[in-house]
Design an enzyme around this catalytic site. Structure first.
Site, PDB file in Angstrom:
ATOM      1  N   ARG A 147      13.562   3.701  12.453  1.00  0.00           N
ATOM      2  CA  ARG A 147      12.380   4.574  12.449  1.00  0.00           C
ATOM      3  C   ARG A 147      11.496   4.327  13.689  1.00  0.00           C
ATOM      4  O   ARG A 147      11.998   3.901  14.714  1.00  0.00           O
ATOM      5  CB  ARG A 147      11.633   4.381  11.116  1.00  0.00           C
ATOM      6  CG  ARG A 147      12.512   4.776   9.907  1.00  0.00           C
ATOM      7  CD  ARG A 147      11.782   4.636   8.583  1.00  0.00           C
ATOM      8  NE  ARG A 147      10.667   5.567   8.497  1.00  0.00           N
ATOM      9  CZ  ARG A 147       9.743   5.525   7.531  1.00  0.00           C
ATOM     10  NH1 ARG A 147       9.841   4.608   6.562  1.00  0.00           N
ATOM     11  NH2 ARG A 147       8.748   6.384   7.519  1.00  0.00           N
TER      12      ARG A 147
ATOM     13  N   HIS B   7      12.921  -3.045   1.613  1.00  0.00           N
ATOM     14  CA  HIS B   7      12.422  -1.742   2.049  1.00  0.00           C
ATOM     15  C   HIS B   7      13.332  -0.663   1.495  1.00  0.00           C
ATOM     16  O   HIS B   7      14.561  -0.829   1.477  1.00  0.00           O
ATOM     17  CB  HIS B   7      12.388  -1.635   3.575  1.00  0.00           C
ATOM     18  CG  HIS B   7      11.466  -2.637   4.186  1.00  0.00           C
ATOM     19  ND1 HIS B   7      10.100  -2.515   4.111  1.00  0.00           N
ATOM     20  CD2 HIS B   7      11.706  -3.805   4.812  1.00  0.00           C
ATOM     21  CE1 HIS B   7       9.534  -3.561   4.687  1.00  0.00           C
ATOM     22  NE2 HIS B   7      10.487  -4.371   5.123  1.00  0.00           N
TER      23      HIS B   7
ATOM     24  N   ASN C  34       7.974  -5.822  -1.219  1.00  0.00           N
ATOM     25  CA  ASN C  34       7.978  -4.675  -0.321  1.00  0.00           C
ATOM     26  C   ASN C  34       6.537  -4.572   0.196  1.00  0.00           C
ATOM     27  O   ASN C  34       5.668  -4.010  -0.478  1.00  0.00           O
ATOM     28  CB  ASN C  34       8.386  -3.385  -1.028  1.00  0.00           C
ATOM     29  CG  ASN C  34       8.467  -2.219  -0.032  1.00  0.00           C
ATOM     30  OD1 ASN C  34       7.966  -2.328   1.089  1.00  0.00           O
ATOM     31  ND2 ASN C  34       9.089  -1.139  -0.439  1.00  0.00           N
TER      32      ASN C  34
ATOM     33  N   PRO D 244       0.785  -1.230   0.000  1.00  0.00           N
ATOM     34  CA  PRO D 244       0.000   0.000   0.000  1.00  0.00           C
ATOM     35  C   PRO D 244       0.822   1.288   0.000  1.00  0.00           C
ATOM     36  O   PRO D 244       1.833   1.390   0.694  1.00  0.00           O
ATOM     37  CB  PRO D 244      -0.828  -0.098   1.284  1.00  0.00           C
ATOM     38  CG  PRO D 244      -0.144  -1.109   2.124  1.00  0.00           C
ATOM     39  CD  PRO D 244       0.514  -2.058   1.174  1.00  0.00           C
ATOM     40  N   ASN D 245       0.343   2.218  -0.797  1.00  0.00           N
ATOM     41  CA  ASN D 245       0.866   3.586  -0.920  1.00  0.00           C
ATOM     42  C   ASN D 245       2.143   3.685  -1.751  1.00  0.00           C
ATOM     43  O   ASN D 245       2.581   4.789  -2.057  1.00  0.00           O
ATOM     44  CB  ASN D 245       1.075   4.248   0.463  1.00  0.00           C
ATOM     45  CG  ASN D 245      -0.231   4.380   1.209  1.00  0.00           C
ATOM     46  OD1 ASN D 245      -1.177   4.937   0.676  1.00  0.00           O
ATOM     47  ND2 ASN D 245      -0.321   3.831   2.410  1.00  0.00           N
TER      48      ASN D 245
ATOM     49  N   GLU E 225      12.573  -9.869   1.259  1.00  0.00           N
ATOM     50  CA  GLU E 225      11.805  -8.701   1.730  1.00  0.00           C
ATOM     51  C   GLU E 225      12.648  -7.459   1.445  1.00  0.00           C
ATOM     52  O   GLU E 225      13.844  -7.456   1.759  1.00  0.00           O
ATOM     53  CB  GLU E 225      11.574  -8.842   3.240  1.00  0.00           C
ATOM     54  CG  GLU E 225      10.920  -7.645   3.898  1.00  0.00           C
ATOM     55  CD  GLU E 225      10.903  -7.765   5.434  1.00  0.00           C
ATOM     56  OE1 GLU E 225      11.495  -8.722   5.985  1.00  0.00           O
ATOM     57  OE2 GLU E 225      10.317  -6.877   6.062  1.00  0.00           O
TER      58      GLU E 225
ATOM     59  N   ARG F 237       5.629  12.096  -2.813  1.00  0.00           N
ATOM     60  CA  ARG F 237       5.571  12.655  -1.454  1.00  0.00           C
ATOM     61  C   ARG F 237       6.753  12.115  -0.664  1.00  0.00           C
ATOM     62  O   ARG F 237       7.309  11.072  -1.015  1.00  0.00           O
ATOM     63  CB  ARG F 237       4.271  12.216  -0.761  1.00  0.00           C
ATOM     64  CG  ARG F 237       3.017  12.904  -1.306  1.00  0.00           C
ATOM     65  CD  ARG F 237       1.767  12.391  -0.578  1.00  0.00           C
ATOM     66  NE  ARG F 237       2.030  12.166   0.828  1.00  0.00           N
ATOM     67  CZ  ARG F 237       1.506  11.165   1.561  1.00  0.00           C
ATOM     68  NH1 ARG F 237       0.694  10.307   1.002  1.00  0.00           N
ATOM     69  NH2 ARG F 237       1.808  11.030   2.827  1.00  0.00           N
TER      70      ARG F 237
ATOM     71  N   ALA G  27       3.340  -0.995   4.757  1.00  0.00           N
ATOM     72  CA  ALA G  27       2.879  -1.036   6.157  1.00  0.00           C
ATOM     73  C   ALA G  27       2.411  -2.425   6.582  1.00  0.00           C
ATOM     74  O   ALA G  27       2.433  -2.755   7.783  1.00  0.00           O
ATOM     75  CB  ALA G  27       1.778  -0.013   6.364  1.00  0.00           C
TER      76      ALA G  27
ATOM     77  N   TYR H  27      11.805   8.531   0.928  1.00  0.00           N
ATOM     78  CA  TYR H  27      11.669   7.488  -0.092  1.00  0.00           C
ATOM     79  C   TYR H  27      12.308   7.843  -1.441  1.00  0.00           C
ATOM     80  O   TYR H  27      12.229   7.059  -2.383  1.00  0.00           O
ATOM     81  CB  TYR H  27      10.183   7.152  -0.294  1.00  0.00           C
ATOM     82  CG  TYR H  27       9.516   6.639   0.967  1.00  0.00           C
ATOM     83  CD1 TYR H  27       9.897   5.423   1.535  1.00  0.00           C
ATOM     84  CD2 TYR H  27       8.522   7.370   1.617  1.00  0.00           C
ATOM     85  CE1 TYR H  27       9.314   4.956   2.701  1.00  0.00           C
ATOM     86  CE2 TYR H  27       7.923   6.912   2.780  1.00  0.00           C
ATOM     87  CZ  TYR H  27       8.327   5.703   3.321  1.00  0.00           C
ATOM     88  OH  TYR H  27       7.753   5.241   4.469  1.00  0.00           O
TER      89      TYR H  27
HETATM   90  O1  CA2 Z   1      10.814   1.675   3.391  1.00  0.00           O
HETATM   91  C1  CA2 Z   1       9.939   0.997   2.852  1.00  0.00           C
HETATM   92  O2  CA2 Z   1      10.061   0.539   1.707  1.00  0.00           O
HETATM   93  C2  CA2 Z   1       8.626   0.743   3.605  1.00  0.00           C
HETATM   94  O3  CA2 Z   1       8.166  -0.567   3.257  1.00  0.00           O
HETATM   95  C3  CA2 Z   1       7.663   1.802   3.118  1.00  0.00           C
HETATM   96  C4  CA2 Z   1       6.312   1.761   3.835  1.00  0.00           C
HETATM   97  C5  CA2 Z   1       6.501   1.748   5.361  1.00  0.00           C
HETATM   98  O4  CA2 Z   1       5.241   1.576   5.985  1.00  0.00           O
HETATM   99  C6  CA2 Z   1       7.455   0.644   5.797  1.00  0.00           C
HETATM  100  O5  CA2 Z   1       7.630   0.737   7.198  1.00  0.00           O
HETATM  101  C7  CA2 Z   1       8.793   0.786   5.117  1.00  0.00           C
HETATM  102  C8  CA2 Z   1       5.477   2.969   3.443  1.00  0.00           C
HETATM  103  C9  CA2 Z   1       5.187   3.065   1.986  1.00  0.00           C
HETATM  104  C10 CA2 Z   1       4.539   4.378   1.716  1.00  0.00           C
HETATM  105  O6  CA2 Z   1       4.960   4.819   0.469  1.00  0.00           O
HETATM  106  C11 CA2 Z   1       4.949   6.153   0.220  1.00  0.00           C
HETATM  107  C12 CA2 Z   1       5.610   6.546  -0.908  1.00  0.00           C
HETATM  108  C13 CA2 Z   1       5.675   7.872  -1.225  1.00  0.00           C
HETATM  109  C14 CA2 Z   1       5.051   8.805  -0.415  1.00  0.00           C
HETATM  110  C15 CA2 Z   1       4.386   8.406   0.698  1.00  0.00           C
HETATM  111  C16 CA2 Z   1       4.324   7.057   1.028  1.00  0.00           C
END
Ligand code: CA2
Length: 150
Positions: free
Chosen positions: A111, A104, A78, A14-15, A102, A22, A81, A27
């Protein structure tokens, strides 16, 4: 002898469709489309095919993992969340016998406290994190090394 499939699955949770739009300080500025192109080149230059997917829905990730049982030789995920919450992903991943990496983009260990648990890590062959989108390319190398040295 049956021919082994040469398809690597890369699943994104997700996201991650918002990548590059963003929070670039966490990221980076590359989009998920950019990541897909880099991964496609890395797979194809090693003789593998790439299936690259993103969904915001937990059950769809479970369906793709189940699909990978017969269609993939390696799986990179990946889970975003869902890393920190999903026993459903853990259960689905435990049914696979192929290498699972896995990935990230950020370093969850550095974090918030709610990111300190990964259910997915407990079903994965290995984890690569904190290296930006390069985490994906290193994961492809890891899967291919595993398969070529099996
Ligand atoms: O660091 C990573 O790849 C994560 O899997 C990213 C997740 C986070 O919940 C994990 O703890 C670590 C969040 C992905 C959200 O993606 C976004 C991308 C651009 C802007 C906002 C959110």
């Amino acid at each position: 002898m049956a021919t082994m499939t040469k398809t690597i699955y890369i699943l994104n949770g997700p996201n991650l469709n918002l990548l590059g739009q963003r929070e670039p300080e966490i990221y980076g500025s590359q989009t998920l489309g950019d990541v897909q192109s880099l991964c496609k080149t890395a797979c194809e230059s090693n003789g593998y095919t790439l299936e690259f997917l993103q969904t915001n829905i937990e059950g769809e990730l479970v369906n793709h993992i189940q699909e990978a049982r017969t269609k993939a030789c390696g799986l990179i995920i990946n889970p975003a969340a869902y890393t920190h919450t999903s026993i459903a992903l853990y259960d689905a991943l435990k049914t696979l016998t192929i290498p699972i990496i896995e990935v990230h983009i950020s370093q969850p260990a550095a974090r918030e406290s709610f990111r300190q648990v990964s259910y997915v890590a407990q079903a994965a062959t290995g984890t690569i994190s904190g290296l930006g989108v390069n985490s994906y390319l290193l994961a492809i190398t890891a899967v291919i090394n595993k398969l070529d040295n099996a």
